[in-house]
Design a protein around this motif. Structure first.
Motif, PDB file in Angstrom:
ATOM      1  N   LEU A 176       3.273  12.673  -5.263  1.00 18.16           N
ATOM      2  CA  LEU A 176       2.564  12.962  -4.020  1.00 18.16           C
ATOM      3  C   LEU A 176       3.591  13.455  -3.009  1.00 18.16           C
ATOM      4  O   LEU A 176       4.650  12.844  -2.855  1.00 18.16           O
ATOM      5  N   VAL A 177       3.292  14.531  -2.310  1.00 14.45           N
ATOM      6  CA  VAL A 177       4.196  15.092  -1.323  1.00 14.45           C
ATOM      7  C   VAL A 177       3.434  15.224  -0.013  1.00 14.45           C
ATOM      8  O   VAL A 177       2.327  15.771   0.011  1.00 14.45           O
ATOM      9  N   LEU A 178       4.022  14.709   1.065  1.00 15.23           N
ATOM     10  CA  LEU A 178       3.391  14.852   2.365  1.00 15.23           C
ATOM     11  C   LEU A 178       4.442  15.004   3.452  1.00 15.23           C
ATOM     12  O   LEU A 178       5.577  14.562   3.303  1.00 15.23           O
ATOM     13  N   ASP A 179       4.044  15.649   4.534  1.00 11.01           N
ATOM     14  CA  ASP A 179       4.887  15.776   5.724  1.00 11.01           C
ATOM     15  C   ASP A 179       4.378  14.774   6.745  1.00 11.01           C
ATOM     16  O   ASP A 179       3.179  14.706   7.006  1.00 11.01           O
ATOM     17  N   THR A 180       5.287  14.006   7.313  1.00 14.37           N
ATOM     18  CA  THR A 180       4.903  12.964   8.252  1.00 14.37           C
ATOM     19  C   THR A 180       5.872  12.912   9.424  1.00 14.37           C
ATOM     20  O   THR A 180       7.002  13.382   9.323  1.00 14.37           O
ATOM     21  N   ASP A 181       5.395  12.348  10.514  1.00 20.34           N
ATOM     22  CA  ASP A 181       6.239  12.165  11.699  1.00 20.34           C
ATOM     23  C   ASP A 181       6.836  10.758  11.760  1.00 20.34           C
ATOM     24  O   ASP A 181       7.525  10.419  12.709  1.00 20.34           O
ATOM     25  N   VAL A 182       6.566   9.943  10.755  1.00 21.34           N
ATOM     26  CA  VAL A 182       7.061   8.570  10.707  1.00 21.34           C
ATOM     27  C   VAL A 182       8.564   8.593  10.420  1.00 21.34           C
ATOM     28  O   VAL A 182       9.045   9.405   9.639  1.00 21.34           O
ATOM     29  N   THR A 183       9.305   7.678  11.033  1.00 18.62           N
ATOM     30  CA  THR A 183      10.755   7.618  10.838  1.00 18.62           C
ATOM     31  C   THR A 183      11.080   7.062   9.451  1.00 18.62           C
ATOM     32  O   THR A 183      10.291   6.297   8.883  1.00 18.62           O
ATOM     33  N   ARG A 201       0.611   2.756   2.903  1.00 21.03           N
ATOM     34  CA  ARG A 201      -0.281   3.662   3.621  1.00 21.03           C
ATOM     35  C   ARG A 201       0.558   4.533   4.546  1.00 21.03           C
ATOM     36  O   ARG A 201       1.277   4.024   5.401  1.00 21.03           O
ATOM     37  N   LEU A 202       0.484   5.852   4.353  1.00 23.18           N
ATOM     38  CA  LEU A 202       1.208   6.803   5.194  1.00 23.18           C
ATOM     39  C   LEU A 202       0.248   7.877   5.686  1.00 23.18           C
ATOM     40  O   LEU A 202      -0.642   8.308   4.940  1.00 23.18           O
ATOM     41  N   GLU A 203       0.456   8.325   6.916  1.00 22.60           N
ATOM     42  CA  GLU A 203      -0.349   9.385   7.501  1.00 22.60           C
ATOM     43  C   GLU A 203       0.498  10.657   7.553  1.00 22.60           C
ATOM     44  O   GLU A 203       1.668  10.607   7.895  1.00 22.60           O
ATOM     45  N   ASP A 204      -0.128  11.801   7.235  1.00 22.62           N
ATOM     46  CA  ASP A 204       0.617  13.052   7.317  1.00 22.62           C
ATOM     47  C   ASP A 204       0.414  13.696   8.687  1.00 22.62           C
ATOM     48  O   ASP A 204      -0.320  13.168   9.531  1.00 22.62           O
ATOM     49  N   THR A 205       1.061  14.832   8.905  1.00 24.97           N
ATOM     50  CA  THR A 205       1.021  15.489  10.215  1.00 24.97           C
ATOM     51  C   THR A 205      -0.341  16.097  10.525  1.00 24.97           C
ATOM     52  O   THR A 205      -0.620  16.433  11.668  1.00 24.97           O
ATOM     53  N   LYS A 206      -1.216  16.216   9.524  1.00 31.18           N
ATOM     54  CA  LYS A 206      -2.560  16.766   9.738  1.00 31.18           C
ATOM     55  C   LYS A 206      -3.610  15.676   9.906  1.00 31.18           C
ATOM     56  O   LYS A 206      -4.797  15.968   9.965  1.00 31.18           O
ATOM     57  N   GLY A 207      -3.170  14.417   9.945  1.00 33.35           N
ATOM     58  CA  GLY A 207      -4.099  13.316  10.157  1.00 33.35           C
ATOM     59  C   GLY A 207      -4.681  12.715   8.896  1.00 33.35           C
ATOM     60  O   GLY A 207      -5.489  11.794   8.970  1.00 33.35           O
ATOM     61  N   ARG A 208      -4.285  13.210   7.744  1.00 33.17           N
ATOM     62  CA  ARG A 208      -4.787  12.644   6.482  1.00 33.17           C
ATOM     63  C   ARG A 208      -3.978  11.402   6.130  1.00 33.17           C
ATOM     64  O   ARG A 208      -2.824  11.272   6.530  1.00 33.17           O
ATOM     65  N   THR A 209      -4.573  10.502   5.376  1.00 33.98           N
ATOM     66  CA  THR A 209      -3.923   9.255   4.985  1.00 33.98           C
ATOM     67  C   THR A 209      -3.783   9.198   3.469  1.00 33.98           C
ATOM     68  O   THR A 209      -4.714   9.529   2.738  1.00 33.98           O
ATOM     69  N   VAL A 210      -2.598   8.770   3.031  1.00 30.29           N
ATOM     70  CA  VAL A 210      -2.329   8.567   1.607  1.00 30.29           C
ATOM     71  C   VAL A 210      -2.158   7.072   1.402  1.00 30.29           C
ATOM     72  O   VAL A 210      -1.388   6.431   2.115  1.00 30.29           O
ATOM     73  N   VAL A 211      -2.881   6.521   0.442  1.00 33.15           N
ATOM     74  CA  VAL A 211      -2.811   5.085   0.139  1.00 33.15           C
ATOM     75  C   VAL A 211      -2.457   4.937  -1.341  1.00 33.15           C
ATOM     76  O   VAL A 211      -3.148   5.471  -2.205  1.00 33.15           O
TER      77      VAL A 211
END
Length: 72
Positions: A14-21, A40-50
């Protein structure tokens, strides 16, 4: 920043771009593993990956620098 999550028994990561540190991502993973919960991580487009913590094979945290387009 780009985050790659390897999931056990899955052919693709799974690959995502996020603003989380990076520190927050590591803390979330450690908490999920300790509690046998989910990452649980949220990407820069507001989608959530669990992802179930028990299924995480590896987590690769990319550099916080944005990618550039074009020739260098």
């Amino acid at each position: 920043m780009e985050v790659k999550i390897g999931v056990q028994r899955a052919q693709r990561e799974l690959v995502l771009d996020t603003d989380v540190t990076p520190e927050d991502i590591e803390a979330r993973l450690a908490e999920a593993i300790a509690g046998n919960g989910v990452l649980r991580l949220e990407d820069t487009k507001g989608r959530t990956v669990v992802v179930p913590a028990a299924a995480v094979a590896y987590l690769e945290i990319g550099s916080p620098n944005a990618s550039t387009v074009g020739f260098r």
